[in-house]
Design a protein around this motif. Structure first.
Motif, mmCIF file in Angstrom:
data_model
loop_
_atom_site.group_PDB
_atom_site.id
_atom_site.type_symbol
_atom_site.label_atom_id
_atom_site.label_comp_id
_atom_site.label_asym_id
_atom_site.label_seq_id
_atom_site.Cartn_x
_atom_site.Cartn_y
_atom_site.Cartn_z
ATOM 1 N N GLU A 1 0.891 -0.753 0.002
ATOM 2 C CA GLU A 1 -0.285 0.182 0.458
ATOM 3 C C GLU A 1 0.492 1.600 0.061
ATOM 4 O OE1 GLU A 1 -2.854 -0.545 3.730
ATOM 5 O OE2 GLU A 1 -3.529 -1.985 2.043
ATOM 6 N N ILE A 2 1.990 0.613 0.750
ATOM 7 C CA ILE A 2 2.999 2.424 0.864
ATOM 8 C C ILE A 2 3.345 2.288 -0.930
ATOM 9 C CG2 ILE A 2 5.221 3.830 1.460
ATOM 10 C CD1 ILE A 2 4.114 2.123 4.362
ATOM 11 N N MET A 3 3.694 1.768 -0.994
ATOM 12 C CA MET A 3 4.517 1.540 -2.824
ATOM 13 C C MET A 3 3.760 2.080 -3.496
ATOM 14 S SD MET A 3 5.521 -1.363 -5.209
ATOM 15 C CE MET A 3 3.404 -1.322 -5.934
ATOM 16 N N LEU A 4 2.004 1.884 -3.402
ATOM 17 C CA LEU A 4 1.176 2.687 -4.202
ATOM 18 C C LEU A 4 0.523 3.872 -3.740
ATOM 19 C CD1 LEU A 4 -2.049 -0.513 -4.719
ATOM 20 C CD2 LEU A 4 0.121 0.638 -6.130
ATOM 21 N N ARG A 5 1.237 4.330 -2.784
ATOM 22 C CA ARG A 5 0.932 5.574 -2.304
ATOM 23 C C ARG A 5 2.330 7.022 -2.996
ATOM 24 N NH1 ARG A 5 1.874 7.466 4.150
ATOM 25 N NH2 ARG A 5 1.373 5.032 3.722
ATOM 26 N N TYR A 6 3.460 5.560 -2.592
ATOM 27 C CA TYR A 6 4.178 6.759 -3.758
ATOM 28 C C TYR A 6 4.313 6.934 -5.259
ATOM 29 C CZ TYR A 6 6.116 7.573 1.068
ATOM 30 O OH TYR A 6 6.302 8.414 1.976
ATOM 31 N N LYS A 7 3.839 5.737 -5.752
ATOM 32 C CA LYS A 7 3.128 5.633 -6.901
ATOM 33 C C LYS A 7 4.631 4.805 -7.450
ATOM 34 C CE LYS A 7 0.052 9.327 -7.793
ATOM 35 N NZ LYS A 7 -0.324 10.241 -7.802
ATOM 36 N N HIS A 8 5.061 3.622 -6.551
ATOM 37 C CA HIS A 8 5.868 3.701 -7.117
ATOM 38 C C HIS A 8 5.940 2.245 -7.911
ATOM 39 C CE1 HIS A 8 8.638 5.494 -4.102
ATOM 40 N NE2 HIS A 8 8.588 6.041 -4.783
ATOM 41 N N THR A 9 7.132 1.159 -9.142
ATOM 42 C CA THR A 9 6.921 0.268 -9.807
ATOM 43 C C THR A 9 7.266 -1.099 -9.185
ATOM 44 O OG1 THR A 9 8.340 0.952 -10.655
ATOM 45 C CG2 THR A 9 6.010 1.962 -11.613
ATOM 46 N N GLN A 10 7.901 -0.434 -7.895
ATOM 47 C CA GLN A 10 8.761 -2.148 -7.527
ATOM 48 C C GLN A 10 8.501 -1.509 -6.089
ATOM 49 O OE1 GLN A 10 12.497 -2.834 -9.022
ATOM 50 N NE2 GLN A 10 13.561 -2.306 -7.182
ATOM 51 N N LEU A 11 8.697 -2.687 -4.792
ATOM 52 C CA LEU A 11 8.545 -3.018 -3.622
ATOM 53 C C LEU A 11 9.982 -2.661 -3.660
ATOM 54 C CD1 LEU A 11 6.456 -2.748 -1.361
ATOM 55 C CD2 LEU A 11 6.886 -5.486 -1.391
ATOM 56 N N ASP A 12 10.417 -2.377 -2.728
ATOM 57 C CA ASP A 12 11.699 -2.786 -2.095
ATOM 58 C C ASP A 12 11.746 -2.546 -0.961
ATOM 59 O OD1 ASP A 12 12.666 -2.261 -4.168
ATOM 60 O OD2 ASP A 12 12.322 0.754 -4.075
ATOM 61 N N THR A 13 13.221 -2.522 -0.205
ATOM 62 C CA THR A 13 12.982 -3.067 1.237
ATOM 63 C C THR A 13 12.756 -1.488 1.759
ATOM 64 O OG1 THR A 13 15.282 -1.610 1.169
ATOM 65 C CG2 THR A 13 14.830 -4.244 1.364
ATOM 66 N N GLU A 14 13.070 0.098 1.239
ATOM 67 C CA GLU A 14 12.011 1.306 1.962
ATOM 68 C C GLU A 14 10.465 1.237 2.378
ATOM 69 O OE1 GLU A 14 14.361 0.688 -0.552
ATOM 70 O OE2 GLU A 14 15.818 2.140 0.223
ATOM 71 N N HIS A 15 10.059 0.556 1.617
ATOM 72 C CA HIS A 15 8.657 0.415 1.690
ATOM 73 C C HIS A 15 7.889 -0.171 2.935
ATOM 74 C CE1 HIS A 15 9.244 1.620 -2.600
ATOM 75 N NE2 HIS A 15 8.413 2.073 -2.328
ATOM 76 N N LEU A 16 8.976 -2.021 3.126
ATOM 77 C CA LEU A 16 8.268 -2.096 4.168
ATOM 78 C C LEU A 16 9.108 -2.160 5.396
ATOM 79 C CD1 LEU A 16 8.011 -5.530 5.054
ATOM 80 C CD2 LEU A 16 9.896 -6.059 5.158
ATOM 81 N N LEU A 17 10.639 -1.282 5.436
ATOM 82 C CA LEU A 17 11.250 -0.549 6.597
ATOM 83 C C LEU A 17 9.728 -0.013 7.655
ATOM 84 C CD1 LEU A 17 12.465 0.746 8.767
ATOM 85 C CD2 LEU A 17 13.781 1.175 6.874
ATOM 86 N N LEU A 18 8.946 1.197 6.540
ATOM 87 C CA LEU A 18 7.965 2.563 6.685
ATOM 88 C C LEU A 18 6.915 1.565 7.291
ATOM 89 C CD1 LEU A 18 7.341 5.281 7.069
ATOM 90 C CD2 LEU A 18 6.655 5.700 4.770
ATOM 91 N N ALA A 19 6.643 0.895 6.773
ATOM 92 C CA ALA A 19 5.228 -0.051 7.034
ATOM 93 C C ALA A 19 5.310 -0.644 8.640
ATOM 94 C CB ALA A 19 5.516 -1.093 6.552
#
Length: 77
Positions: A20-38
């Motif tokens: 969901e964070i990846m989508l919020r930032y309009k990114h195309t790839q799920l990265d470790t930063e998305h998981l860390l923020l989650a």
């Protein structure tokens, strides 16, 4: 999500929040930063509790991760 069915329920929830964070930032790839923020956004999570016990500045980390995500490539409009 594909491949997450073997994760524990809590891990699945974290992966879903990261997506969901990846989508919020309009990114195309799920990265470790998305998981860390989650993990950081989850108030009653073990990660937040451990970092607070270590006197880590949670707001500073969140801001830094946000900065990194804001600077990352986005979907073209």
């Amino acid at each position: 999500m594909l491949g997450f069915d073997r994760f524990t329920e809590r891990a699945q929830e974290a992966a879903t929040r990261a997506y969901e964070i990846m989508l919020r930032y309009k990114h195309t790839q799920l990265d470790t930063e998305h998981l860390l923020l989650a993990l950081l956004e989850e108030k009653d999570d073990i990660v937040s509790g451990l970092l607070e016990e270590m006197d880590v500045d949670m707001q500073r980390i969140r801001r830094r991760v946000d900065d990194v995500l804001e600077a990352s490539n986005r979907l073209s409009s």
